[in-house]
Write a protein that holds these residues in place. Structure first.
Motif, short mmCIF file in Angstrom:
data_model
loop_
_atom_site.label_atom_id
_atom_site.label_comp_id
_atom_site.label_asym_id
_atom_site.label_seq_id
_atom_site.Cartn_x
_atom_site.Cartn_y
_atom_site.Cartn_z
N PHE A 31 19.11 56.30 -8.87
CA PHE A 31 19.11 57.07 -7.63
C PHE A 31 19.08 58.56 -7.93
N THR A 32 18.76 59.35 -6.95
CA THR A 32 18.59 60.78 -7.14
C THR A 32 19.90 61.51 -6.87
N ASP A 58 20.26 64.79 -7.91
CA ASP A 58 19.80 66.14 -7.59
C ASP A 58 18.27 66.12 -7.59
N GLU A 59 17.69 66.73 -6.58
CA GLU A 59 16.24 66.69 -6.43
C GLU A 59 15.51 67.39 -7.57
N ASN A 60 16.20 68.25 -8.28
CA ASN A 60 15.57 68.97 -9.39
C ASN A 60 15.85 68.33 -10.74
N LEU A 87 16.36 64.48 -13.21
CA LEU A 87 15.93 63.10 -13.35
C LEU A 87 16.90 62.17 -12.63
N ASP A 88 16.37 61.02 -12.18
CA ASP A 88 17.22 60.04 -11.53
C ASP A 88 18.29 59.54 -12.50
N GLN A 89 19.42 59.17 -11.93
CA GLN A 89 20.56 58.71 -12.72
C GLN A 89 20.85 57.24 -12.39
#
Length: 413
Positions: free
Chosen positions: A57-58, A60-62, A64-66
């Motif tokens: 899931f994201t 932070d939009e800036n 990579l997904d975690q």
């Protein structure tokens, strides 16, 4: 993945209190938490029903997904396989309705957001703050960033600490302070350090944090005073919301002009400098002086029942007494040449091998400046004319005093 900078942690427990899945446990010595097994969670891997799963899931939009763990209660059979494989021992089958398993990280970030000293983070997104304090050269007592809560004042066994004004900075009387370290262990904000040591914090439990909204005038003095921003305003009715868990410094209570706040904290036992190392049973002691005469560094002083001072063997009119170096480290903290240092030694106590602090001395580095003699709160350290041992009075935990005592009044602890 959530990470902790434990060196800067004040052990307030706020992260533990806010975690919705009970994945964080804060103790005085360590923080136990789900670390996602390095982003490859074993609990999800072994779950036979797929109740625990990994999803991306994201955060932070800036960035990579975690990965994070998700839990489907309807699929859980409480088999316990997740608990068996969890390397951090956080995953536990509790059997609660709709929450049969606890201890897995859902990456909600609540712990990151609530940490008052910002030592919890997410790599690459919110880096944990480096709050490490360099204590080298800071001396026997060091005060930094004191918030003036006064929590350390009352526990001081010799009344060496004063606080002239709430919200100011404490003062420690060096001539009275015995360097026991209780203030450092009690301080909620890591503002007091004794003998260049990082303390093991005392356990504490908030029994009650009461707020009387009927007497609150909405001044927000408590909100502004709280060092950790734990207290929140409720703008619609000019009142506040107090946290379930915080650093428990009580500064808000002391600054409230209408006494609308009350904080009750149960503190665990302190761990003064003499709590470990050389034990002394006063009831068994016959004040013979054999221990003092045997100690190779004169780290014990005894006045016998006949008034003989040992090891100096000088007749006095003093009452029988026993005094010893408790290895508080004050001498080592002020030694400008590093001749005196705090080291450690292994001891077998109650069948367990444990480490204990000891004072170490390198005569070749000693300049006989006398700083150690001045700093010693027990007047044990003293300069000598012995070129091989120009300073005496420090305890190396050699154990010779224990062997010499005919009454078994001394022991390892």
């Amino acid at each position: 993945m959530i990470v902790f900078n434990e060196d800067g942690c004040i052990k307030c427990g706020a992260c533990q209190g806010t975690c919705p899945t009970s994945t964080i446990t804060v103790t005085p010595t360590y923080i136990q938490h789900c670390d996602m097994c390095g982003q490859d969670p074993k609990c999800a891997e072994v779950c036979p029903e797929g109740a625990l799963k990994v999803e991306m899931f994201t955060v932070d939009e800036n960035a990579l997904d975690q990965p994070r763990l998700t839990f489907n209660s309807s699929l859980c059979t409480s088999c316990g396989k997740c608990e068996e494989v969890c390397p951090q021992e956080t995953c536990v089958v509790v059997g609660k309705p709709n929450m049969e398993v606890e201890g897995f990280c859902v990456m909600c970030k609540k712990c990151v957001e609530i940490c008052p000293v910002q030592v919890i983070g997410i790599p690459g997104i919110v880096e944990p703050k480096d709050c490490a304090i360099d204590l080298e050269g800071k001396g026997a007592t060091y005060i930094v960033n004191c918030v003036g809560c006064g929590t350390c004042v009352e526990p001081c066994p010799v009344d060496a600490i004063t606080l002239d004004k709430v919200g100011g900075t404490i003062s420690i009387d060096e001539n009275v302070c015995i360097k026991c370290g209780v203030c450092s262990q009690t301080c909620p904000w890591n503002a007091v350090f004794i003998s260049e040591k990082y303390p093991v914090k005392r356990e504490k439990d908030i029994i009650d944090f009461a707020f009387d909204s009927t007497s609150c005038i909405g001044c927000n003095t408590c909100v502004e005073a709280c060092p950790g921003n734990f207290i929140k305003t409720i703008g619609s009715n000019l009142t506040i919301e107090v946290p379930d868990i915080c650093a428990a410094c009580g500064l808000c209570v002391k600054v409230c002009p209408t006494d609308s706040l009350d904080l009750v904290v149960k503190w665990g036992e302190a761990h003064p400098a003499d709590a470990e190392g050389l034990g002394y049973d006063a009831e068994k002691c016959e004040f013979i002086g054999a221990c003092a005469n045997k100690c190779p560094t004169e780290a014990i002083r005894v006045v016998t029942k006949t008034g003989m001072a040992c090891p100096s063997l000088v007749q006095t009119d003093e009452d029988p007494s026993f005094v010893n170096c408790i290895r508080c480290g004050a001498c080592a903290a002020v030694c400008p040449e590093g001749a005196l240092t705090v080291g450690s030694i292994e001891k077998m106590i109650d069948g367990k091998l444990v480490m204990r602090d000891r004072i170490e001395f390198n005569p070749s580095k000693c300049t006989k400046c006398g700083d150690c003699e001045t700093a010693c709160p027990y007047n044990m350290i003293h300069l000598t004319d012995d070129e091989k041992l120009p300073v005496k009075g420090f305890c190396t935990l050699c154990g010779q005093c224990i062997e010499a005592c005919p009454e078994h009044a001394l022991y390892d602890k």
